[in-house]
Design an enzyme around this catalytic site. Sequence first.
Site, PDB file in Angstrom:
ATOM      1  N   ASN A   1       0.865  -1.176   0.000  1.00  9.35           N
ATOM      2  CA  ASN A   1       0.000   0.000   0.000  1.00  9.35           C
ATOM      3  C   ASN A   1       0.904   1.230   0.000  1.00  9.35           C
ATOM      4  O   ASN A   1       1.470   1.601   1.028  1.00  9.35           O
ATOM      5  CB  ASN A   1      -0.883  -0.047   1.263  1.00  9.35           C
ATOM      6  CG  ASN A   1      -1.802   1.142   1.365  1.00  9.35           C
ATOM      7  OD1 ASN A   1      -1.767   2.054   0.540  1.00  9.35           O
ATOM      8  ND2 ASN A   1      -2.634   1.138   2.393  1.00  9.35           N
TER       9      ASN A   1
ATOM     10  N   ARG B   1      -2.760  -2.252  -3.197  1.00  8.86           N
ATOM     11  CA  ARG B   1      -3.902  -1.385  -2.979  1.00  8.86           C
ATOM     12  C   ARG B   1      -3.799  -0.234  -3.967  1.00  8.86           C
ATOM     13  O   ARG B   1      -2.780   0.461  -4.016  1.00  8.86           O
ATOM     14  CB  ARG B   1      -3.881  -0.834  -1.556  1.00  8.86           C
ATOM     15  CG  ARG B   1      -5.055   0.061  -1.320  1.00  8.86           C
ATOM     16  CD  ARG B   1      -4.745   1.163  -0.387  1.00  8.86           C
ATOM     17  NE  ARG B   1      -5.945   1.953  -0.146  1.00  8.86           N
ATOM     18  CZ  ARG B   1      -5.934   3.106   0.481  1.00  8.86           C
ATOM     19  NH1 ARG B   1      -4.809   3.584   0.950  1.00  8.86           N
ATOM     20  NH2 ARG B   1      -7.035   3.789   0.650  1.00  8.86           N
TER      21      ARG B   1
ATOM     22  N   HIS C   1     -12.797   3.551   0.545  1.00 12.46           N
ATOM     23  CA  HIS C   1     -12.749   2.584   1.659  1.00 12.46           C
ATOM     24  C   HIS C   1     -13.465   1.286   1.296  1.00 12.46           C
ATOM     25  O   HIS C   1     -13.925   0.549   2.183  1.00 12.46           O
ATOM     26  CB  HIS C   1     -13.441   3.135   2.928  1.00 12.46           C
ATOM     27  CG  HIS C   1     -12.735   4.269   3.592  1.00 12.46           C
ATOM     28  ND1 HIS C   1     -13.408   5.298   4.202  1.00 12.46           N
ATOM     29  CD2 HIS C   1     -11.416   4.526   3.766  1.00 12.46           C
ATOM     30  CE1 HIS C   1     -12.542   6.151   4.721  1.00 12.46           C
ATOM     31  NE2 HIS C   1     -11.325   5.697   4.459  1.00 12.46           N
TER      32      HIS C   1
ATOM     33  N   ARG D   1     -11.251  17.053   6.869  1.00 12.25           N
ATOM     34  CA  ARG D   1     -12.099  17.319   5.697  1.00 12.25           C
ATOM     35  C   ARG D   1     -13.501  17.743   6.121  1.00 12.25           C
ATOM     36  O   ARG D   1     -14.043  17.213   7.086  1.00 12.25           O
ATOM     37  CB  ARG D   1     -12.224  16.066   4.824  1.00 12.25           C
ATOM     38  CG  ARG D   1     -10.911  15.577   4.270  1.00 12.25           C
ATOM     39  CD  ARG D   1     -11.159  14.424   3.297  1.00 12.25           C
ATOM     40  NE  ARG D   1      -9.934  13.740   2.968  1.00 12.25           N
ATOM     41  CZ  ARG D   1      -9.761  12.421   3.111  1.00 12.25           C
ATOM     42  NH1 ARG D   1     -10.750  11.657   3.553  1.00 12.25           N
ATOM     43  NH2 ARG D   1      -8.619  11.870   2.789  1.00 12.25           N
TER      44      ARG D   1
ATOM     45  N   GLU E   1      -7.875  -4.577   5.758  1.00 16.31           N
ATOM     46  CA  GLU E   1      -7.829  -4.405   4.308  1.00 16.31           C
ATOM     47  C   GLU E   1      -6.745  -5.274   3.687  1.00 16.31           C
ATOM     48  O   GLU E   1      -6.913  -5.807   2.591  1.00 16.31           O
ATOM     49  CB  GLU E   1      -7.603  -2.920   3.973  1.00 16.31           C
ATOM     50  CG  GLU E   1      -8.849  -2.090   4.232  1.00 16.31           C
ATOM     51  CD  GLU E   1      -8.581  -0.618   4.492  1.00 16.31           C
ATOM     52  OE1 GLU E   1      -8.051  -0.306   5.585  1.00 16.31           O
ATOM     53  OE2 GLU E   1      -8.879   0.208   3.626  1.00 16.31           O
TER      54      GLU E   1
END
Length: 399
Positions: A7, A91, A180, A241, A384
């Site tokens: 990743n 990923r 996600h 955010r 993940e």
Amino acid sequence: MNILVINCGSSSLKYQLLDMNGEVLMAKGLVERIGLEGAQLKNETTGKEKEVIVTPMKNHKEALSVVLRALTDEKLGAIKDLSEIDACGHRVVHAGEKFSGSVLITDEVMAALEECIELAPLHNPPNITGVKAIQELIPNIVNIGVFDTAFHQTMPKESYIYPLPYEYYKKYGLRRYGFHGTSHRYVSARAAEVLDMDYNNMKIITCHLGNGASVAAIKNGKSVATSMGFTPLEGLAMGTRTGDMDPAIVTFLMGKENLTIKEMDNILNKKSGVLGISGVSSDFRDIENAADEGNERAQLAIDIFRVRVKKYIAAYAAVMGGVDAVVFTAGLGENSPVDRKNICDGLEFMGIKIDDEANNVRGKDTLISTKDSKVKVLLIPTNEELMIARDTKEIVEAL
Ligand code: ADP
């Protein structure tokens, strides 16, 4: 079968080496400050001493060669030789509308991912660089791409088309993609397993609450709605955010403060969310400490965050015509009983009841609703990397 999961972020690289016979973690690690001063690798082989290697790493290829050396280190490595790695799962953040599942990376796939750079200018370039580096360092290895957007490709049009002139969807691919996906897929399937229910015949709402946060509605094993949008900026209030807000604020603020596009983008992505509201931190632990000490804006940030998650849970139950299970995961979702409790408070009307004792838990698969709660609420730690390794194994075995 040993699978290396990679990743790559802009200046970091996370990896895990898994033995998929039994899904055992062999080694994991993190490289930070790639291309910067003070670059370092932290490697941990299962059952051996942790190792920290501080050495200049100009780019991801150099970082990966340091990783491969650590994995094969005579004393502290997990394997003797690179030939013990059977495949590599990567990923990749954005696959646009091109892929709805994980794929074998070919030249055509690489070209498609390059085309998606416009949609994820910060994420896709390092992801692609990681694939290229492995292709050079382990030339004959099979590489598999696992995409954050893929799981949400099953969303119906009414979930992903924005109320903008339709031509912009055609012209620029302006639509909701959602992110996600690998996490939402993993925790929803795991929740069905824990509950011993049929994944393909249930309604699940998954709340991935980390620094970036999103909620997804999963009906009969398929994502039908999710809160992140064209970019990861939409939806919940996050660490830094904004999440949902009136889009007119953007033009208003740009006019008032004389901001460039870049400056505005920076405010929306890096200076807002709970950091912007509280002025304290983007980390919920710091904000909760400040709130406990009486900081009102810190408390306000927490309240705004929680009420948005609550809103999405109720909204997605409406979208699916009900909900069987709500799942909490990621940094805050896995570690904060008080946030899970507060988010669920007030949702008793839709059959959600938290068991305070069961909820007092961190980081392990747990049913946290009461026995008589109509909707089951669970904590499921996300994984993940394991999902990427499973996809990689499945594709490799079918080759
Ligand atoms: P990322 O999106 O960076 O992968 P993670 O899923 O690791 O994030 O989540 C990190 C965030 O989780 C931290 O910024 C912090 O806000 C939150 N978090 C972690 N532990 C706790 C805790 N005990 N209580 C509240 N929030 C926590």
